[in-house]
Write an enzyme that holds these catalytic residues in place. Structure first.
Site, PDB file in Angstrom:
ATOM      1  N   PRO A 187      40.752  -6.918  91.011  1.00  0.00           N
ATOM      2  CA  PRO A 187      39.809  -7.494  90.058  1.00  0.00           C
ATOM      3  C   PRO A 187      39.156  -8.787  90.529  1.00  0.00           C
ATOM      4  O   PRO A 187      39.800  -9.642  91.147  1.00  0.00           O
ATOM      5  CB  PRO A 187      40.670  -7.748  88.815  1.00  0.00           C
ATOM      6  CG  PRO A 187      42.078  -7.623  89.254  1.00  0.00           C
ATOM      7  CD  PRO A 187      42.087  -6.732  90.448  1.00  0.00           C
ATOM      8  N   ASN A 188      37.887  -8.889  90.194  1.00  0.00           N
ATOM      9  CA  ASN A 188      37.043 -10.071  90.414  1.00  0.00           C
ATOM     10  C   ASN A 188      36.631 -10.286  91.861  1.00  0.00           C
ATOM     11  O   ASN A 188      35.821 -11.169  92.147  1.00  0.00           O
ATOM     12  CB  ASN A 188      37.704 -11.348  89.846  1.00  0.00           C
ATOM     13  CG  ASN A 188      37.868 -11.271  88.345  1.00  0.00           C
ATOM     14  OD1 ASN A 188      36.908 -10.950  87.636  1.00  0.00           O
ATOM     15  ND2 ASN A 188      39.067 -11.494  87.848  1.00  0.00           N
ATOM     16  N   ARG A 235      30.857 -17.584  93.426  1.00  0.00           N
ATOM     17  CA  ARG A 235      31.516 -18.733  92.789  1.00  0.00           C
ATOM     18  C   ARG A 235      32.773 -19.103  93.566  1.00  0.00           C
ATOM     19  O   ARG A 235      33.259 -18.314  94.357  1.00  0.00           O
ATOM     20  CB  ARG A 235      31.908 -18.387  91.351  1.00  0.00           C
ATOM     21  CG  ARG A 235      30.790 -18.669  90.365  1.00  0.00           C
ATOM     22  CD  ARG A 235      31.057 -17.998  89.045  1.00  0.00           C
ATOM     23  NE  ARG A 235      30.313 -16.725  88.989  1.00  0.00           N
ATOM     24  CZ  ARG A 235      30.602 -15.715  88.188  1.00  0.00           C
ATOM     25  NH1 ARG A 235      31.648 -15.786  87.397  1.00  0.00           N
ATOM     26  NH2 ARG A 235      29.863 -14.635  88.177  1.00  0.00           N
ATOM     27  N   TYR A 284      37.467 -19.280  98.089  1.00  0.00           N
ATOM     28  CA  TYR A 284      37.381 -17.904  98.588  1.00  0.00           C
ATOM     29  C   TYR A 284      36.313 -17.696  99.669  1.00  0.00           C
ATOM     30  O   TYR A 284      36.173 -16.589 100.176  1.00  0.00           O
ATOM     31  CB  TYR A 284      37.118 -16.955  97.411  1.00  0.00           C
ATOM     32  CG  TYR A 284      38.242 -16.966  96.389  1.00  0.00           C
ATOM     33  CD1 TYR A 284      39.553 -16.669  96.767  1.00  0.00           C
ATOM     34  CD2 TYR A 284      38.000 -17.297  95.061  1.00  0.00           C
ATOM     35  CE1 TYR A 284      40.594 -16.703  95.842  1.00  0.00           C
ATOM     36  CE2 TYR A 284      39.034 -17.317  94.126  1.00  0.00           C
ATOM     37  CZ  TYR A 284      40.320 -17.023  94.525  1.00  0.00           C
ATOM     38  OH  TYR A 284      41.344 -17.052  93.627  1.00  0.00           O
ATOM     39  N   ASN A 301      44.140  -6.096  98.927  1.00  0.00           N
ATOM     40  CA  ASN A 301      44.109  -7.402  98.272  1.00  0.00           C
ATOM     41  C   ASN A 301      44.089  -7.092  96.781  1.00  0.00           C
ATOM     42  O   ASN A 301      43.040  -6.762  96.231  1.00  0.00           O
ATOM     43  CB  ASN A 301      42.870  -8.205  98.675  1.00  0.00           C
ATOM     44  CG  ASN A 301      42.867  -9.582  98.005  1.00  0.00           C
ATOM     45  OD1 ASN A 301      43.644  -9.838  97.076  1.00  0.00           O
ATOM     46  ND2 ASN A 301      41.994 -10.460  98.469  1.00  0.00           N
ATOM     47  N   ALA A 318      44.455 -10.669  91.195  1.00  0.00           N
ATOM     48  CA  ALA A 318      45.473 -11.217  90.286  1.00  0.00           C
ATOM     49  C   ALA A 318      46.570 -10.207  89.953  1.00  0.00           C
ATOM     50  O   ALA A 318      47.662 -10.602  89.516  1.00  0.00           O
ATOM     51  CB  ALA A 318      44.807 -11.717  89.013  1.00  0.00           C
ATOM     52  N   GLU A 374      49.342  -6.344 102.974  1.00  0.00           N
ATOM     53  CA  GLU A 374      48.797  -7.119 101.843  1.00  0.00           C
ATOM     54  C   GLU A 374      47.984  -8.286 102.399  1.00  0.00           C
ATOM     55  O   GLU A 374      48.432  -8.963 103.331  1.00  0.00           O
ATOM     56  CB  GLU A 374      49.970  -7.625 101.001  1.00  0.00           C
ATOM     57  CG  GLU A 374      49.577  -8.471  99.811  1.00  0.00           C
ATOM     58  CD  GLU A 374      50.818  -8.994  99.054  1.00  0.00           C
ATOM     59  OE1 GLU A 374      51.945  -8.483  99.279  1.00  0.00           O
ATOM     60  OE2 GLU A 374      50.646  -9.932  98.253  1.00  0.00           O
ATOM     61  N   HIS A 382      45.445 -11.738 101.390  1.00  0.00           N
ATOM     62  CA  HIS A 382      44.826 -12.666 100.434  1.00  0.00           C
ATOM     63  C   HIS A 382      43.915 -13.606 101.197  1.00  0.00           C
ATOM     64  O   HIS A 382      44.276 -14.081 102.284  1.00  0.00           O
ATOM     65  CB  HIS A 382      45.891 -13.486  99.693  1.00  0.00           C
ATOM     66  CG  HIS A 382      46.810 -12.617  98.905  1.00  0.00           C
ATOM     67  ND1 HIS A 382      46.441 -12.055  97.718  1.00  0.00           N
ATOM     68  CD2 HIS A 382      48.055 -12.169  99.187  1.00  0.00           C
ATOM     69  CE1 HIS A 382      47.429 -11.298  97.276  1.00  0.00           C
ATOM     70  NE2 HIS A 382      48.421 -11.333  98.159  1.00  0.00           N
ATOM     71  N   ARG A 434      49.106 -22.688  96.230  1.00  0.00           N
ATOM     72  CA  ARG A 434      48.372 -22.730  94.963  1.00  0.00           C
ATOM     73  C   ARG A 434      49.322 -22.843  93.764  1.00  0.00           C
ATOM     74  O   ARG A 434      50.479 -23.212  93.933  1.00  0.00           O
ATOM     75  CB  ARG A 434      47.446 -21.516  94.897  1.00  0.00           C
ATOM     76  CG  ARG A 434      46.442 -21.510  96.067  1.00  0.00           C
ATOM     77  CD  ARG A 434      45.416 -20.429  95.941  1.00  0.00           C
ATOM     78  NE  ARG A 434      44.587 -20.630  94.763  1.00  0.00           N
ATOM     79  CZ  ARG A 434      43.756 -19.698  94.276  1.00  0.00           C
ATOM     80  NH1 ARG A 434      43.644 -18.535  94.899  1.00  0.00           N
ATOM     81  NH2 ARG A 434      43.041 -19.939  93.201  1.00  0.00           N
TER      82      ARG A 434
END
Ligand code: CA2
Length: 161
Positions: A16-17, A24, A29, A80, A83, A104, A106, A113
């Site tokens: 998601p996203n 943004r 990112y 990835n 969330a 995996e 990121h 974080r």
């Protein structure tokens, strides 16, 4: 008869996203869009003799369907999970069930974080985790996959006449 394809495919899934990349939060990112990352992965994979099937969904069930359908179709999965990394036992179970090598990825270093981002359910199913290298992490994951990918089934022996 069409000869079976010998090119191995790697499935690259994005949660998601991640479709918002480049628009943004570039300080976290990066400035590249997901389309830029897809193009870079495809280019790099081609130099290694691999093909890439690159997908994104905002829906947990869709990601799970794609993981289930990957069995016997692709040589490995790079994911990835966005969330869902930190929440989804369902994605973990799908990755454990598919019996394919999983890497995996990121973009950000999740360990630097917020505490809730420092736990990954998905990592339990991953052969390795790459984080903190921005979009280059996807290229590193493709490289890692060259050593993990399930080889295609050997053709049946043909008896000499
Ligand atoms: O660092 C990563 O790659 C993450 O998987 C990205 C996820 C985040 O929830 C994980 O904790 C770490 C979020 C992706 C959202 O991407 C956006 C991009 C631009 C604007 C808004 C969100």
């Amino acid at each position: 008869m069409i000869p079976p394809s010998t090119t191995q495919t790697i499935l690259i899934l994005n949660g998601p996203n991640l479709n918002l990349l480049g628009s943004r939060q570039p300080e976290i990112y990066g400035r590249e869009t997901l389309a830029d990352i897809e193009a870079a992965c495809s280019r790099h994979a081609r130099t290694l003799g691999l093909a890439v099937d690159f997908r994104q969904s905002n829906h947990e069930g869709q990601l799970i369907d794609w993981i289930q359908q990957a069995r016997g179709r692709v040589a490995g999965i790079i994911i990835n999970p966005g969330a869902y990394t930190h929440t989804s036992i369902a994605i973990l179970d799908a990755l454990l069930a598919v019996e394919l090598p999983v890497v995996e990825v990121h973009l950000s270093n999740i360990h630097q974080r917020e505490p809730f981002r420092q736990q990954s359910f998905v990592s339990k199913a991953a052969r390795g985790v790459i984080c903190g290298f921005g979009s280059h992490g996807y290229i590193l994951a493709v490289d890692a996959m060259t050593r993990l990918a399930v080889p295609p089934a050997a053709p049946p022996d043909i008896e000499e006449a």
